[in-house]
Motif scaffolding. Structure first.
Motif, short mmCIF file in Angstrom:
data_model
loop_
_atom_site.label_atom_id
_atom_site.label_comp_id
_atom_site.label_asym_id
_atom_site.label_seq_id
_atom_site.Cartn_x
_atom_site.Cartn_y
_atom_site.Cartn_z
N LYS A 23 0.86 -1.19 0.00
CA LYS A 23 0.00 0.00 0.00
C LYS A 23 0.89 1.22 0.00
CE LYS A 23 -3.81 -1.24 2.63
NZ LYS A 23 -3.79 -1.92 3.87
N ARG A 24 0.59 2.15 -0.86
CA ARG A 24 1.39 3.36 -0.87
C ARG A 24 0.86 4.33 0.17
NH1 ARG A 24 3.25 7.10 -5.35
NH2 ARG A 24 1.10 7.77 -5.33
N GLY A 25 1.74 4.96 0.92
CA GLY A 25 1.32 5.81 2.01
C GLY A 25 0.71 7.12 1.56
N THR A 26 1.26 7.73 0.55
CA THR A 26 0.85 9.08 0.19
C THR A 26 -0.22 9.08 -0.89
OG1 THR A 26 2.65 9.10 -1.37
CG2 THR A 26 3.05 10.14 0.76
N ASP A 27 -0.97 10.15 -0.95
CA ASP A 27 -1.98 10.25 -1.98
C ASP A 27 -1.69 11.44 -2.88
OD1 ASP A 27 -4.13 9.86 -3.54
OD2 ASP A 27 -5.58 10.70 -2.13
#
Ligand code: DQQ
Length: 537
Positions: free
Chosen positions: A421-425
């Motif tokens: 899962k990537r932390g940033t949006d």
């Protein structure tokens, strides 16, 4: 001399014996593809370098010819190193290559076909006026090599670049000529980078889906033995090349292949309107083992290469002709590999040591993905994969293929994906997909170099749900393409038991999330036909 053929390839290019390295002078002429390559005619170690020569009408089956370029004069008496072919507007091909001269300097020489009517172009003539480019006073004469294919500007002037360095800075030095004989250095290099010597530069146009043309610059780094590329705007009038802003030079740059793949070179195939990439994969065993087995080095499967429609990277795919070797076929659809360490065998192939596998993996529970540590981006995919190999239990993955697996499964090479899962949006994909080749269990043999190779795959799995993988298995070569050609990894492995018809093929899942093999098509691969033809003089 004895050649040990146990792990020789069936459809990756190899001569019958001895050492090979860089592909050279690749081109298409009168219906025939030409592959020249760096070759030691005497041994399975680097040295005595000449240009060996092979021709083909399909890039799959080859006629091996006598060496085309070999030392003949003071301008190349210590070796004929890498270079390129250019097809002139009247159809005449010309080769420019690096000669190691009598003083050990690297100079550039030209050679022309002796007989243009011979489609095999067996014999090449080197004019007495060689060398055509010698290192100037300011140039490091032992780091001045590997001329590219030349291109002609709208002004009629020919240009090419040569790899060189100044201390730690690598350069693509630009030269110009009106007649292909008298060459002058441009005032400015085409590009440079703080990455040591730039070997085997390649520079070529690619069509962009928005209508225009981009130019690609690829360099091979002798310090780290990997290649990277950028693409951007090239202006003929000023001879300037400006890579697109989002692209990095150096270690963080994009690569054709995140594995064992070096000194690559492309050519334009006018017959099939495509650009084709050739690259060399060296051995990962010891030099002593190479001497014993009598051969060293293979060429990767030639790949079609083009700019992705989203303009973010190049895509590559094995040339379609290789599919002519496909035989018996096994198909699996909608097969669940449940999480937590399950696996199943892909049965039915006669030769799983020589096969072509296309699979599509569907992640069933992407919420199980662990967070991607932002520090991993900087550390690089390979570091992450080395720390979290195929046997590490993860959230989503590792899952993928065990190829060249032995009966007791102790020998096996894992080609797999891990999803985080990537932390940033910031508008990018919600997940990070990592593709790895882990050869740490590939062999019982000792003294092997078994690096884990890895790259990120730019697929939006929240949208597609699926990750495609194609793996070409060829005895000691595992050449894989993730995300429909977005990420390629070639690895060399040396199984002792998973050899020939003893090799097996599995699908595994060491992640928590279930994974479905939406489809898997595996094909036995036939062997390329290789014929040797020696010139009778
Ligand atoms: N190999 C050649 C050189 C080139 C290097 C010598 C790259 O021309 O720089 O065999 O592998």
């Amino acid at each position: 001399k004895h050649v040990d053929d146990k792990l020789r390839t069936g459809f990756h290019f190899q001569p019958p014996k001895h050492w090979i390295n860089d592909p050279n002078g690749v081109m298409y002429y009168k219906g025939v593809y030409h592959l020249f390559y760096q070759y030691n005619p005497k041994a399975a170690v680097w040295g005595n370098i000449v240009w060996a020569h092979a021709v083909s009408t399909d890039l799959v089956n080859w006629v091996m010819l006598d060496p085309a370029i070999y030392p003949t004069g003071p301008f190349d008496e210590n070796g004929c190193w890498s270079g390129s072919a250019t097809v002139l507007p009247d159809g005449t091909p010309v080769i420019m290559y690096t000669g190691i001269d009598a003083d050990g300097r690297q100079v550039q020489n030209v050679a022309y076909p002796k007989d243009l009517a011979d489609p095999y172009l067996r014999e090449w003539v080197k004019p007495d006026y060689n060398p055509v480019i010698a290192p100037d006073a300011g140039v490091n004469a032992t780091a001045f090599r590997d001329p590219t294919t030349a291109w002609q500007g709208p002004d009629g002037v020919w240009r090419l670049v040569i790899g060189t360095k100044d201390n730690h800075r690598g350069f693509a030095a630009l030269y110009r000529s009106r007649d292909f004989r008298h060459w002058a250095p441009a005032r400015r290099a085409l590009h440079s980078g703080d990455t040591g010597m730039w070997e085997c530069p390649d520079f070529y146009p690619v069509a962009s889906s928005t209508g225009g043309t981009k130019h690609v610059l690829k360099v091979s780094l002798d310090l780290t033995r990997f290649e990277y590329y950028t693409f951007g705007e090239y202006d003929h009038a000023s001879d300037t090349y400006v890579p697109d802003a989002a692209l990095a030079d150096g270690n963080d740059g994009l690569r054709y292949d995140y594995g064992n793949f070096y000194a690559s070179k492309t050519f334009l195939d006018p017959a099939k309107h495509r650009r084709v990439l050739w690259g060399w994969a060296n051995e990962s065993d010891s030099t002593a083992a190479d001497v014993l087995k009598g051969w060293a080095g293979v060429q990767a499967i030639p790949r079609k290469i083009w700019l992705a429609p989203d303009g973010k990277q190049l895509l590559q795919w094995p040339v379609a002709e290789i599919e002519s070797l496909r035989g018996n076929h096994v198909n699996i659809t909608d097969a669940l590999v449940s999480g937590g360490g399950s696996y199943f065998e892909v049965n039915g192939l006669a030769t799983p040591a020589q096969a072509d596998v296309e699979a599509s993996f569907q992640v069933m529970d992407v919420d199980k993905a662990e967070p991607f540590d932002p520090a991993w981006r900087g550390a690089g995919a390979q570091t992450v994969c080395a720390a979290r190999g195929a046997d590490t239990k993860g959230g989503v993955g590792p899952f993928g293929l065990w190829v060249l697996a032995s009966d007791e499964l102790k020998e096996r090479t894992a080609v797999f994906f891990s999803v985080f899962k990537r932390g940033t949006d910031d508008g990018g994909n919600k997940h990070v997909v990592l593709m790895c080749t882990d050869p740490s269990r590939s062999s019982y043999a000792e003294h092997l170099y078994k690096p884990t190779f890895a790259g990120f795959v730019d697929v939006d799995i929240a949208e597609t749900g699926k990750i495609p993988l194609r793996t070409l298995i060829d005895h000691s070569v595992v050449e894989s393409f993730g995300g429909h050609g977005k990420t390629a990894i070639l690895s060399r492995v040396y199984p002792t038991k998973a050899v020939g018809d003893k090799a097996r093929l599995f699908v595994f899942n060491n992640g928590e999330s279930d994974v479905k093999v939406a489809s898997l098509n595996a094909y036995d691969m036939g062997s390329a036909k290789i014929r040797t033809e020696t010139l009778q003089i």
